[in-house]
Design a protein around this motif. Structure first.
Motif, PDB file in Angstrom:
ATOM      1  N   ASN A 229       0.783  -1.249  -0.102  1.00  0.00           N
ATOM      2  CA  ASN A 229       0.075   0.024  -0.153  1.00  0.00           C
ATOM      3  C   ASN A 229       0.822   1.269  -0.025  1.00  0.00           C
ATOM      4  N   PHE A 230       1.959   1.079  -0.825  1.00  0.00           N
ATOM      5  CA  PHE A 230       2.938   2.417  -0.631  1.00  0.00           C
ATOM      6  C   PHE A 230       3.028   2.986  -2.335  1.00  0.00           C
ATOM      7  N   THR A 231       2.194   2.522  -3.152  1.00  0.00           N
ATOM      8  CA  THR A 231       2.179   3.225  -4.452  1.00  0.00           C
ATOM      9  C   THR A 231       1.627   4.545  -4.440  1.00  0.00           C
ATOM     10  N   GLN A 232       0.548   4.683  -4.053  1.00  0.00           N
ATOM     11  CA  GLN A 232      -0.043   6.184  -4.051  1.00  0.00           C
ATOM     12  C   GLN A 232       0.583   6.942  -3.046  1.00  0.00           C
ATOM     13  N   LYS A 233       1.158   6.781  -2.010  1.00  0.00           N
ATOM     14  CA  LYS A 233       1.839   7.404  -1.123  1.00  0.00           C
ATOM     15  C   LYS A 233       3.185   7.842  -1.659  1.00  0.00           C
ATOM     16  N   ALA A 234       3.856   7.078  -2.289  1.00  0.00           N
ATOM     17  CA  ALA A 234       5.313   7.267  -3.139  1.00  0.00           C
ATOM     18  C   ALA A 234       4.819   8.411  -4.352  1.00  0.00           C
ATOM     19  N   ILE A 235       3.852   8.161  -4.916  1.00  0.00           N
ATOM     20  CA  ILE A 235       3.508   9.048  -5.922  1.00  0.00           C
ATOM     21  C   ILE A 235       3.125  10.665  -5.529  1.00  0.00           C
ATOM     22  N   GLN A 236       2.730  10.572  -4.280  1.00  0.00           N
ATOM     23  CA  GLN A 236       2.019  12.068  -3.587  1.00  0.00           C
ATOM     24  C   GLN A 236       3.508  12.621  -3.164  1.00  0.00           C
ATOM     25  N   MET A 237       4.320  11.835  -2.565  1.00  0.00           N
ATOM     26  CA  MET A 237       5.388  12.357  -1.878  1.00  0.00           C
ATOM     27  C   MET A 237       6.189  12.935  -3.038  1.00  0.00           C
ATOM     28  N   GLN A 238       6.405  12.008  -4.137  1.00  0.00           N
ATOM     29  CA  GLN A 238       7.505  12.713  -5.138  1.00  0.00           C
ATOM     30  C   GLN A 238       6.938  14.097  -5.553  1.00  0.00           C
ATOM     31  N   LYS A 239       5.534  14.004  -5.848  1.00  0.00           N
ATOM     32  CA  LYS A 239       5.113  15.200  -6.202  1.00  0.00           C
ATOM     33  C   LYS A 239       5.209  16.400  -5.371  1.00  0.00           C
ATOM     34  N   ILE A 240       5.076  16.239  -4.165  1.00  0.00           N
ATOM     35  CA  ILE A 240       5.212  17.276  -3.040  1.00  0.00           C
ATOM     36  C   ILE A 240       6.854  17.542  -2.551  1.00  0.00           C
ATOM     37  N   LYS A 241       7.626  16.376  -2.531  1.00  0.00           N
ATOM     38  CA  LYS A 241       8.609  16.603  -1.963  1.00  0.00           C
ATOM     39  C   LYS A 241       9.829  16.245  -2.911  1.00  0.00           C
ATOM     40  N   GLY A 242       9.873  15.801  -4.123  1.00  0.00           N
ATOM     41  CA  GLY A 242      10.618  15.518  -5.134  1.00  0.00           C
ATOM     42  C   GLY A 242      11.235  14.190  -5.197  1.00  0.00           C
ATOM     43  N   ASP A 243      12.213  13.728  -6.120  1.00  0.00           N
ATOM     44  CA  ASP A 243      12.786  12.731  -6.213  1.00  0.00           C
ATOM     45  C   ASP A 243      13.667  12.383  -5.262  1.00  0.00           C
ATOM     46  N   LYS A 244      14.511  13.290  -4.837  1.00  0.00           N
ATOM     47  CA  LYS A 244      15.397  12.717  -3.789  1.00  0.00           C
ATOM     48  C   LYS A 244      14.572  12.497  -2.458  1.00  0.00           C
ATOM     49  N   ALA A 245      13.451  13.033  -1.981  1.00  0.00           N
ATOM     50  CA  ALA A 245      12.847  12.732  -0.707  1.00  0.00           C
ATOM     51  C   ALA A 245      12.253  11.457  -1.058  1.00  0.00           C
ATOM     52  N   LEU A 246      11.728  11.276  -2.277  1.00  0.00           N
ATOM     53  CA  LEU A 246      11.276   9.881  -2.354  1.00  0.00           C
ATOM     54  C   LEU A 246      12.027   8.667  -2.447  1.00  0.00           C
ATOM     55  N   LEU A 247      13.279   8.751  -3.184  1.00  0.00           N
ATOM     56  CA  LEU A 247      14.240   7.893  -2.902  1.00  0.00           C
ATOM     57  C   LEU A 247      14.683   7.389  -1.662  1.00  0.00           C
ATOM     58  N   LYS A 248      14.840   8.447  -0.650  1.00  0.00           N
ATOM     59  CA  LYS A 248      15.278   8.257   0.484  1.00  0.00           C
ATOM     60  C   LYS A 248      14.077   7.485   1.375  1.00  0.00           C
ATOM     61  N   ALA A 249      13.031   7.766   1.107  1.00  0.00           N
ATOM     62  CA  ALA A 249      11.875   7.254   1.776  1.00  0.00           C
ATOM     63  C   ALA A 249      11.588   5.650   1.402  1.00  0.00           C
ATOM     64  N   ILE A 250      11.911   5.361   0.238  1.00  0.00           N
ATOM     65  CA  ILE A 250      11.631   3.991  -0.165  1.00  0.00           C
ATOM     66  C   ILE A 250      12.843   3.081  -0.021  1.00  0.00           C
ATOM     67  N   THR A 251      14.011   3.964   0.237  1.00  0.00           N
ATOM     68  CA  THR A 251      15.094   2.598   0.720  1.00  0.00           C
ATOM     69  C   THR A 251      14.934   1.805   1.561  1.00  0.00           C
ATOM     70  N   GLY A 252      14.200   1.950   2.637  1.00  0.00           N
ATOM     71  CA  GLY A 252      13.684   1.115   3.519  1.00  0.00           C
ATOM     72  C   GLY A 252      12.973  -0.142   3.117  1.00  0.00           C
ATOM     73  N   PRO A 253      11.876   0.396   2.567  1.00  0.00           N
ATOM     74  CA  PRO A 253      11.048  -0.891   1.929  1.00  0.00           C
ATOM     75  C   PRO A 253      11.407  -1.625   1.011  1.00  0.00           C
TER      76      PRO A 253
END
Length: 191
Positions: free
Chosen positions: A83-107
């Motif tokens: 259940n992370f796809t939509q969250k990831a899309i929203q995060m990328q839109k709001i915070k950008g690629d670097k923030a998304l990459l950092k956030a999905i490193t763990g999962p």
């Protein structure tokens, strides 16, 4: 069409069907990991040929259980399952690629993602694993991390990684531009 590449592609079926490949013979106790490197600009030609080979093997060699992992599709399915796809899309839109990459490193750590892949493909009932889509998932997933984790999970099942770039036998260079200093215990499928 790249004729030199096509000549190399045409050698794949014979290689995949050989006893030496299927039994990982002659590799000096190394695992049966193979890389088919190719010019990145010819990715579509490789994808088309890979689909052809998979269908041909199903029809003419149905006793050989071959599975194909498209990393982009697998990554999306994995993120959906968590259940992370939509969250990831929203995060990328709001915070950008670097923030998304950092956030999905763990999962997407290989200790989580690689076992998920093994379960999805039912690895116990496969003879050969083909992997494509490396360029589509970079930099989220790195080929060397995946290969390193698969060493422990696949046992002696042969694996072929279709790689858009160059493989020297020691290191990978994605898109013929992004070098990696990692050592790989893999062999070139077709020189």
């Amino acid at each position: 069409m790249n004729q030199q590449l096509q000549d190399r592609l045409n050698q794949i079926p014979e290689k995949l069907l050989s006893d030496a490949f299927l039994k990982s013979q002659g590799l000096g106790n190394e695992l049966g990991f193979w890389i088919f490197d190719h010019p990145p600009e010819d990715e579509l030609q490789v994808r088309e040929y890979l689909e052809f080979v998979i269908q041909m093997l199903k029809k003419k060699h149905s006793n050989l259980r071959v599975t194909h992992i498209n990393l982009l599709h697998a990554l999306k399915d994995y993120l959906d399952s968590r259940n992370f796809t939509q969250k990831a899309i929203q995060m990328q839109k709001i915070k950008g690629d670097k923030a998304l990459l950092k956030a999905i490193t763990g999962p997407l750590h290989m200790d989580k993602f690689a076992p998920y892949l093994m379960q999805q493909i039912d690895i116990e009932h496969q003879d050969v694993v083909l992997i494509s889509g490396v360029g589509s998932v970079w930099p989220v997933l790195r080929a060397h991390n995946l290969l390193n984790k698969f060493h422990a999970l696949l046992g002696h099942k042969p694996l072929v990684l279709f790689y858009p770039g160059a493989y020297s036998g020691q290191s990978l260079t994605l898109f013929n531009r992004i070098p990696s200093n990692n050592y790989y215990r893999a062999f070139k499928l077709v020189p």
